[in-house]
Design a protein around this motif. Structure first.
Motif, PDB file in Angstrom:
ATOM      1  N   ALA A  36       0.835  -1.210   0.000  1.00  0.00           N
ATOM      2  CA  ALA A  36       0.000   0.000   0.000  1.00  0.00           C
ATOM      3  C   ALA A  36       0.869   1.259   0.000  1.00  0.00           C
ATOM      4  O   ALA A  36       0.545   2.245  -0.670  1.00  0.00           O
ATOM      5  N   GLN A  37       1.972   1.215   0.738  1.00  0.00           N
ATOM      6  CA  GLN A  37       2.877   2.374   0.778  1.00  0.00           C
ATOM      7  C   GLN A  37       3.544   2.586  -0.577  1.00  0.00           C
ATOM      8  O   GLN A  37       3.675   3.714  -1.047  1.00  0.00           O
ATOM      9  N   LEU A  38       3.968   1.503  -1.215  1.00  0.00           N
ATOM     10  CA  LEU A  38       4.587   1.613  -2.536  1.00  0.00           C
ATOM     11  C   LEU A  38       3.595   2.208  -3.539  1.00  0.00           C
ATOM     12  O   LEU A  38       3.960   3.041  -4.366  1.00  0.00           O
ATOM     13  N   LYS A  39       2.350   1.813  -3.438  1.00  0.00           N
ATOM     14  CA  LYS A  39       1.295   2.350  -4.322  1.00  0.00           C
ATOM     15  C   LYS A  39       1.153   3.851  -4.115  1.00  0.00           C
ATOM     16  O   LYS A  39       1.069   4.627  -5.077  1.00  0.00           O
ATOM     17  N   ARG A  40       1.151   4.297  -2.841  1.00  0.00           N
ATOM     18  CA  ARG A  40       1.038   5.735  -2.557  1.00  0.00           C
ATOM     19  C   ARG A  40       2.260   6.492  -3.071  1.00  0.00           C
ATOM     20  O   ARG A  40       2.140   7.589  -3.600  1.00  0.00           O
ATOM     21  N   ASP A  41       3.455   5.906  -2.892  1.00  0.00           N
ATOM     22  CA  ASP A  41       4.691   6.597  -3.275  1.00  0.00           C
ATOM     23  C   ASP A  41       4.917   6.640  -4.776  1.00  0.00           C
ATOM     24  O   ASP A  41       5.458   7.611  -5.301  1.00  0.00           O
ATOM     25  N   THR A  42       4.556   5.563  -5.488  1.00  0.00           N
ATOM     26  CA  THR A  42       4.938   5.431  -6.896  1.00  0.00           C
ATOM     27  C   THR A  42       3.780   5.213  -7.856  1.00  0.00           C
ATOM     28  O   THR A  42       3.945   5.396  -9.063  1.00  0.00           O
ATOM     29  N   GLY A  43       2.656   4.748  -7.343  1.00  0.00           N
ATOM     30  CA  GLY A  43       1.542   4.372  -8.210  1.00  0.00           C
ATOM     31  C   GLY A  43       1.645   2.935  -8.696  1.00  0.00           C
ATOM     32  O   GLY A  43       0.783   2.448  -9.427  1.00  0.00           O
ATOM     33  N   TRP A  44       2.703   2.212  -8.302  1.00  0.00           N
ATOM     34  CA  TRP A  44       2.903   0.835  -8.740  1.00  0.00           C
ATOM     35  C   TRP A  44       2.077  -0.126  -7.893  1.00  0.00           C
ATOM     36  O   TRP A  44       1.830   0.108  -6.716  1.00  0.00           O
ATOM     37  N   ASP A  45       1.676  -1.223  -8.518  1.00  0.00           N
ATOM     38  CA  ASP A  45       0.938  -2.274  -7.814  1.00  0.00           C
ATOM     39  C   ASP A  45       1.895  -3.382  -7.407  1.00  0.00           C
ATOM     40  O   ASP A  45       2.658  -3.881  -8.240  1.00  0.00           O
ATOM     41  N   MET A  46       1.844  -3.771  -6.134  1.00  0.00           N
ATOM     42  CA  MET A  46       2.636  -4.901  -5.650  1.00  0.00           C
ATOM     43  C   MET A  46       1.679  -5.904  -5.021  1.00  0.00           C
ATOM     44  O   MET A  46       0.967  -5.593  -4.069  1.00  0.00           O
ATOM     45  N   GLN A  47       1.668  -7.068  -5.599  1.00  0.00           N
ATOM     46  CA  GLN A  47       0.863  -8.174  -5.067  1.00  0.00           C
ATOM     47  C   GLN A  47       1.821  -9.184  -4.446  1.00  0.00           C
ATOM     48  O   GLN A  47       2.835  -9.534  -5.065  1.00  0.00           O
ATOM     49  N   ILE A  48       1.497  -9.659  -3.248  1.00  0.00           N
ATOM     50  CA  ILE A  48       2.359 -10.619  -2.556  1.00  0.00           C
ATOM     51  C   ILE A  48       1.557 -11.876  -2.247  1.00  0.00           C
ATOM     52  O   ILE A  48       0.479 -11.809  -1.645  1.00  0.00           O
ATOM     53  N   VAL A  49       2.106 -13.010  -2.668  1.00  0.00           N
ATOM     54  CA  VAL A  49       1.482 -14.312  -2.409  1.00  0.00           C
ATOM     55  C   VAL A  49       2.498 -15.172  -1.680  1.00  0.00           C
ATOM     56  O   VAL A  49       3.643 -15.312  -2.131  1.00  0.00           O
ATOM     57  N   LYS A  50       2.046 -15.763  -0.554  1.00  0.00           N
ATOM     58  CA  LYS A  50       2.920 -16.644   0.221  1.00  0.00           C
ATOM     59  C   LYS A  50       2.568 -18.081  -0.100  1.00  0.00           C
ATOM     60  O   LYS A  50       1.413 -18.488  -0.037  1.00  0.00           O
TER      61      LYS A  50
END
Length: 193
Positions: free
Chosen positions: A126-140
């Motif tokens: 969520a922070q990366l999205k706010r800072d850059t507009g990029w989407d990061m999805q994490i799957v464990k």
């Protein structure tokens, strides 16, 4: 072999001992009474976590309005330990270019880094999205995390790929703000939850 007059030898030895004693006394006095200076001879406080904590304390000390009842340096220390673990105690298994970005697979190498990744990955996308507009999805999956980071901006795809796992985790100027919030007793993620 040349023989020295015992009187001359005695004078040379005495002079040498006196000179040595005077030099030794001057050295000892210098160590007992160091020259006063306002500037530290070194710029580094130790490791980076220690230096960050020292910087925070200096800032808190310089502010007469610091509410010391809210200060929580231990919370900051724990977060810095997490940052160390997610940087050094993680195996980057693979990083592969995908359309619009990158897929990185990482695995913690210690129990402590496993806990750190769980905490960091909860807030970072969520922070990366706010800072850059990029989407990061994490799957464990088991003990591995798959991070898929993409952008709608074609000009930033190569940047995401170049940054890779640790660059994506370090991106943005929010870390310093988060550290300050933690040290002053504020939950840095409260407004984002």
């Amino acid at each position: 072999m040349m023989k020295l007059n015992p009187l001359i030898l005695s004078a040379l030895l005495t002079h040498g001992i006196v000179a040595f004693a005077e030099e030794n006394q001057a050295t000892m006095m210098h160590h007992q009474h160091p020259v006063e200076t306002t500037e530290a001879p070194l710029s580094e406080a130790g490791n980076d976590a220690f230096g960050t904590i020292q910087e925070v304390i200096a800032r808190l000390n310089s502010n007469p309005d610091t509410d010391w009842s809210k200060v929580n340096i231990e919370a900051l220390r724990q977060h810095l330990v997490d940052m160390n673990d997610m940087t050094l105690n993680v195996e980057v298994i693979s990083q592969k270019a995908v359309q619009q970005g990158l897929v990185a697979i990482v695995k913690p190498t210690t129990a402590r880094s496993a806990a750190a990744l769980k905490r960091v990955f909860t807030a970072h996308p969520a922070q990366l999205k706010r800072d850059t507009g990029w989407d990061m999805q994490i799957v464990k999956t088991g003990d591995r995390y798959t991070l898929t980071t993409t952008t709608e901006n074609p000009g930033e795809v190569s940047k995401i790929r170049g940054l890779g796992y640790i660059g994506l985790m370090a991106s943005g100027g929010h870390h310093q703000l988060h550290h300050w919030a933690m040290a002053t007793g504020v939950n840095p993620h409260a407004r984002h939850q």
